[in-house]
Structure formats: C-alpha cells, structure tokens
Design a protein around this motif. Sequence first.
Motif, PDB file in Angstrom:
ATOM      1  N   LYS A   2       0.790  -1.172   0.000  1.00  0.00           N
ATOM      2  CA  LYS A   2       0.000   0.000   0.000  1.00  0.00           C
ATOM      3  C   LYS A   2       0.824   1.221   0.000  1.00  0.00           C
ATOM      4  O   LYS A   2       0.475   2.142  -0.658  1.00  0.00           O
ATOM      5  N   THR A   6       4.564   1.272  -2.990  1.00  0.00           N
ATOM      6  CA  THR A   6       4.431   2.612  -3.445  1.00  0.00           C
ATOM      7  C   THR A   6       5.699   3.222  -3.008  1.00  0.00           C
ATOM      8  O   THR A   6       6.118   4.223  -3.491  1.00  0.00           O
ATOM      9  N   PRO A  30       0.686   0.506  -8.623  1.00  0.00           N
ATOM     10  CA  PRO A  30      -0.503  -0.124  -9.065  1.00  0.00           C
ATOM     11  C   PRO A  30      -1.280   0.232 -10.264  1.00  0.00           C
ATOM     12  O   PRO A  30      -0.917   0.926 -11.100  1.00  0.00           O
ATOM     13  N   THR A 244      -1.475   4.176  -3.244  1.00  0.00           N
ATOM     14  CA  THR A 244      -2.309   2.970  -3.269  1.00  0.00           C
ATOM     15  C   THR A 244      -3.443   2.973  -2.257  1.00  0.00           C
ATOM     16  O   THR A 244      -3.821   1.928  -1.729  1.00  0.00           O
ATOM     17  N   GLY A 541      -4.990  -3.304  -8.914  1.00  0.00           N
ATOM     18  CA  GLY A 541      -3.646  -3.132  -8.406  1.00  0.00           C
ATOM     19  C   GLY A 541      -2.687  -3.992  -9.212  1.00  0.00           C
ATOM     20  O   GLY A 541      -2.920  -4.334 -10.361  1.00  0.00           O
ATOM     21  N   ASP A 570      -2.680  -4.866  -4.281  1.00  0.00           N
ATOM     22  CA  ASP A 570      -1.385  -5.127  -4.910  1.00  0.00           C
ATOM     23  C   ASP A 570      -0.851  -6.487  -4.482  1.00  0.00           C
ATOM     24  O   ASP A 570      -0.753  -6.773  -3.286  1.00  0.00           O
TER      25      ASP A 570
END
Length: 828
Positions: A2, A6, A30, A244, A541, A570
């Motif tokens: 997340k 990222t 993503p 994300t 994602g 993701d």
Amino acid sequence: MKKLITSFILLCSLSLVAQDIQDLSFESRPLADTSSSMFTSYDTPISIDETFEEAAEKNNIAYRSFSNLNGVENGYYIISGVFSNSKNLAKAVKKLKKKGFENAGSISNEANGLNYIYLEYFPYGLEAVDACVSKMEGKYDKDMWILEVENSVAIGEGNSNTSLEKSATTNIDEFEDSEVLSGEKRTIHENVNKTKLIQRADHYFDKMWYAEAAELYEQALSKGDKYYSKEIIQKAADAYYFNTNMEKAYEWYNVLYENYGKEMSTDNIFKYSHSLKGTGKYARSKRLMRLYNRKIKEGDENTASRDLLANGNEVVLDNILGSGADYEIKNLAINTKYSDFSPMFMDSTQVVYASAKDSSIFSNRRYKWNDQPYLDLYVAKMNAESEDLRDAVKFSKKINTKYHEAAVTFSPDNKTMYFTRNNYGKKLKRDKKGVSHLKIYRSTKVGEEWSVAEEVPFNSDNYSTGHPALSPDGKQLYFVSDMPGSLGKTDLFVVDVLEDGSFSEPRNLGKEINTEHREMFPYFNGDKLFFSSDGHTGLGGLDVYESVYDEELGFQEVKNLGKPINSNKDDFSYIVNDENQQGYFASNREGGKGDDDIYSFKRLTLEEIPANENAIAGVVTELSSGDLMPQALVQLLDENGIKLKEMITEDDGSFVFEDLDGSTKYTLKTVKDQYVDNELEIATLDNEKVEVDVALKRLEEMIALEDGIKKIKTEMIYFDFDKSYIRPDAAKELNKLVSVMKEYPGMVIKIESHTDSRGSRAYNEYLSDNRAKSTRDYIISQGIDPERIESATGYGESRLINQCDGTVRCTEEEHLLNRRSEFIIVKM
C-alpha cells in the motif's frame, strides 16, 4: 504494498524509488487490467467524444426524454417495459431482480399515467448506450430503449419513488459493483486561488511526497467547494492513487468523472477504472475500460497502447474472477504494521526480504512518498513444515544504508548478490530535476561478510533500474527499468552475465511481456517467468503473472495466476520452490497486519485436488462453405439460460470449456454478426471431453424462393393444439426472423398462419387468425416497426400441406405439420 511498494515499487513504481523519484522513473506501483472485451458485438464503436444522442442514433437505440418528474433522479434509464396499470409493477420488478437485475425498478409519469420498468440506471448517457449495445453484458436479449430524465431531481439525490432507493445519505459501499456509483454532484471551478496550504501540497506532490501531499489536499478540499478545481482534485486523486489508497483515489476520480466524464484523459480514465477495481467494483470498472480502450483505438495513444488493447478482455477477467482456490496462503509472523515485501531465497533454509519496520537508529527518518521508514534488508529462517519465517535479523551492515535497500537476488553458489538501492554514494545523488533514481548494486561474499557494493554498468543517473532476479544458472539477470526504449512506464529487461563478470547490453523482453504501464518484480525459475503488472488484465492493483519460456519461441502468452494469489489490491514479489510448489509473495490485501505483508503459499497437490476432465470442445464452421469461423462468440448457458462462461473461437474456429460439472445439461449459444444465432443443447459426461461441431448459417440464406414467392424460411413455427400463444421454441425461430429483418431494414413481410383440419372450419380460421396476430405482436415486441408487417392473416385449414383433411387417419405428428406460420416477403 500500500505504501511501500508505493515506496518501493521501483519507487515511483519500482516503488523503491527514493525520496524524490519522478513520475517517469517508476510511478507508484498499481493498477491493473487495462483492456476490455475484444469480442463485444458492437457494430459501431461508441466514442467517448460522442454526445448521447449521436451514440444512440448511430447504434439504432430508441430514446426519449421526460422532464419534471416528481422524485425521479436525473439521468438515463434502460427501459424494458411500459405498464398502464400500476398493480403489476411490483411483480415485474421482482421478476427482473430474480433474473439478476438487482437495480431494476420503476418510474411513474403522472403526465401520461404510464409506468416505466427499467433494468438499470446510469448518470451518463454514453454508459447507457454502452449497456444497450452490450445487451446488458449479454444478460438481456429483449427489446430495450433509453429514457432520459432531466430537470427533475439532481444526481445523487433521488428518493424511493424509484426503485433505486438511493438517498443522499446512502453509503456508497452498500451498492453492488454493477451499480452506478455516483454521489452528490459537486461544482468544480476552472481556477481557484491557491492558498499557502495548496501551494505546500503542490510542492510535496511535485517532489512525490504523496502521503503528505494527499493529506494537505484533503484538508483544503474539506473546507468547501470554493477550493474545488480540476487540477487540485486530480492531484488529490493521483496522490492517493500513487500511495495505493484506492478508496480515496476512487472518491476523487469519481468527482472528476461526474464533471468531466468524456473530457478526462486516457490516463485518468485508466486510473479511475483501476481505483474501481481496487475497491471491488468490477462491473463498472469494465465499462470504464471499454471507454478507455475505444479512446486508444481512435488514435489518442501510441502503438503500445493499441497493442495493449489486444492483451486482455472481459472474458479473461471473468475467468480470473471465477478461478478456483487451489492454494493455501498464510500471513507470516515476521510481518509488521510497516511494509514487508520482496522475499528471496538465500539458500534452502533462509529468506532475505525488505522491510520498513522502524528498528534502526534513524527512527525519525521517513520516506515522504508514504510517510514510512526507509527500507532495509532482513534475513529470516524458514520453518520447513509451516513455511513460516522467524528470527528475522538485519542483513549485512555493509549492504544496509540509511536509505532504501530492497529486492535482492543471489547467484547459484551464493557468493554474489544483486540488490536495489537509491542512487547513493557518500550522499544521496539526484538528477537535474532533484530526483534520486534507483540503481542495481552488486556485492560479493568474502569469507562470511559481504563486500562494499558497487553499481552495475547499465545503471544511469537519468533513469532507474531495480528488482534484479538471476536465472537458476546465474547467466541471465532480469531487472526492471524505465530506460530509453521502454514500452511502458517500467519494463522488464535482461542482460547476460558473462564469465568475466561483465554484462551484455540490456534487452527489452518485448510486448508479449511488457505493456504501456508497469511490469516489475521478475522471478525466473528456468521454465517460467513470474512478474507483477498493472498493464495486463487482472483483478486490480498489481497482479502476479506467469509466462512459459520456450528456447526457440521465447516467452509465451502471459497468464494471470488468479485467486487467491491475486486480489483487488497489490500482489507482487512472487517466488516459488519448484520441488514442493511452496513459496512466498507480498500483498497489501485486506486482513493483513499493516501495509504490505509477506504471505506463504502452498499449492495443493494433485492428490488434494480431484482431477476434473469434464469439458465441452468443438469447432465453429460456416454451414454452406464449411469454412472455419474465427472470432465467433461462444457462450455456455445453464439449463435456465443463465450465461456461465463465454469465449472467442481461435483462428482455427476451435473453442473449449473446461472444469465443468459432470453429467450436466448445458446449452451452447454461438453468435456472429450476419449469421443466425445457433443454440445446441449438450450434456457433459463424467471425466470426459465432449466434442461438438457448430455450423453457422448466414442470415441471407434464410431468404428462399418457393414457387416464385420469396419467403423467410425458419424452422416450423409450431403452436400447441387449440392455442395461439408463442411457445419458447417458436420464439427462438422468430428471433432469427427478427435478425433477418434487422439485417434488411427495407424488408416488408406478411404473415400467414394455418391450422390442422380438426375442429370446425370457421373456428380454425378464427384460431389461425389469432396465431398470425400473436406472431405479429411478438415480432413487433422485438423492435420491428409495425409498418414493416403488411398483414397478419389466418387461413385456417384451407391450405393443408398433407393429406390430413379429416378423411384419413393421421398421427399427431402429421397434424402438427399443418399448424404453422409462414412469412412472405413483400418488399426488400
């Protein structure tokens, strides 16, 4: 991931990127599936730049407008029926809901006293046209048209007078993903005065400090719509997207779409669609991706974008969503509330991984992209039975620095390692724009310690390289980069590792693997390449994909690993032990301990998964010529006519539906433009593949000349004894006739209906006339103009086609032949 893919998806998409990685140099990780259906039956593509009226007229979709309806929300309604008596409304709506139209409802117009049953509501006209053209995703094959409601209730403020039952307080998450997700429309200004708060947010955004930028934009926007501008809302959405946070990204992209729908850039449409997928709203995401793909197809984007269009379609997504769970996955004990990801086997007993857990003396140092500590490498022991990782300690002090280290790979003899790090010497290095790119470094083992790492020669201060992965023999090094020559934002490359330790020139893995978006985290086991991407069709994602390697042909078709490895979040950095089919991957899916977590997986053995050989396979050909029919749509329906699967025939006309229930009845429906729909009932056998051949007949071949009279030749339109209603088998044949009339819009016919000789002559003439008119009414109900049916006449028993005139004994089957309808072509 997340925040830290990222923060480390090649940061900025290779997410490992450092403090200031530019958009090009690895945008946040993503977002996935970028293509839509390649087999939609649209005769005319709907352009995102068309008006509603232009799109409806071009696709021959009827529409009309109502104004000032009490309690009815402005927008576009797909109408399936009109009632003058309100007492049947509830029953009709209930019936539609049972058939899968959860959003069905009714609208009452006090001005004309009529009630309108609708299948679905859309706030925007192009979406409504799109739904009609696709026959409501193939779920509705009857007549439908579009009702535009204007000057009534503002979008998002409708009440329960319609069956949408939306109110301004409805939680958007309560809707099914097939519903239109539109909140209260907010006014956006072209320009606003930028306060110091917004200026600071812009500064953080430009430096790619997305966590802080998102927070500041949110503070500004919360002060009211006087701060709402296209630029600010887009940056807020992008900041959440790159970080994300798909829920918040969706919120602000949705505001953009409500105000700028068809004016949104392809990039924003793509991100909006993936934020929808990231929040589980797949049906609406697919509709947006259709618009995205059409905009690309119209020449808005480059060749890579058009190539991307061919990489995926809705069938692929539907198959991924329906994939079975043949893995057992577990969240590991080493995970923290920070980002933990990128596991790699060091040897048979240890795994090295990256973590942002704040355990160093630099506890106050934070990576501005996502407000997390910088990444370090850790090593943990594997539990052979549970596959859990434990006793994690920091990797070598010679390798870890105060900035990012992650994504490591080891040579077969375990004496050389490659890993990703910020462009870092004695201090963090930046390019002219202030961006610190990612680089791959190499270290060798001297005794029990690793040497000071040196960067590889194909690095650059002007672009990023990262996520190294050695082949099992150590002779090829795969990696991720946005170097010149990349097809997308980040691509997979490979170099040869020569005997003297030098490298060949980097080679792009090509468009079979790379898309215009992000590919990253490669892992090659000698037979298959595993990697993560948001450019191939997926669940949202980053998804994990595999591609089989052929020594002569190279990498083959990319395949999504499906659920439960992939989710709508993701999923990345996948590694597997080929001997026991156990391994690890990372994900920021719901239910984890914090940000990105590492999961172990175990692929169930064949003994644990009963083999399913039930399949239906076949070849589609043209009836008259016997030619193979590629690109025909074949649908698999259950006994109730509900679509289960669909696929497009291959170049050789072949298709196959696998993993079916044994000893079960199905219907195969085959559809292709300018051909008669073909339906075949077929039953599976236990653990066998059933072969079936499908022959399609051209619509024009249904027109025949008999005794100098031109007719539309259907199979016999039969009626039950002493009845005039349209039987289901008759409806199928009449639908073919309707297809012919739609193919020839100038065609005019007359209907002649006949009975057998039983009963009185006068009654038979009355009965046949009712049958003719019942047939006419059905054809009109399917969208044919009444003026195209010159007459509908019953002839009773006066035109028998056999000897069954009452003077001889006949079987029921012989009498049945006389109970028929015929269709005479008066004009073409």
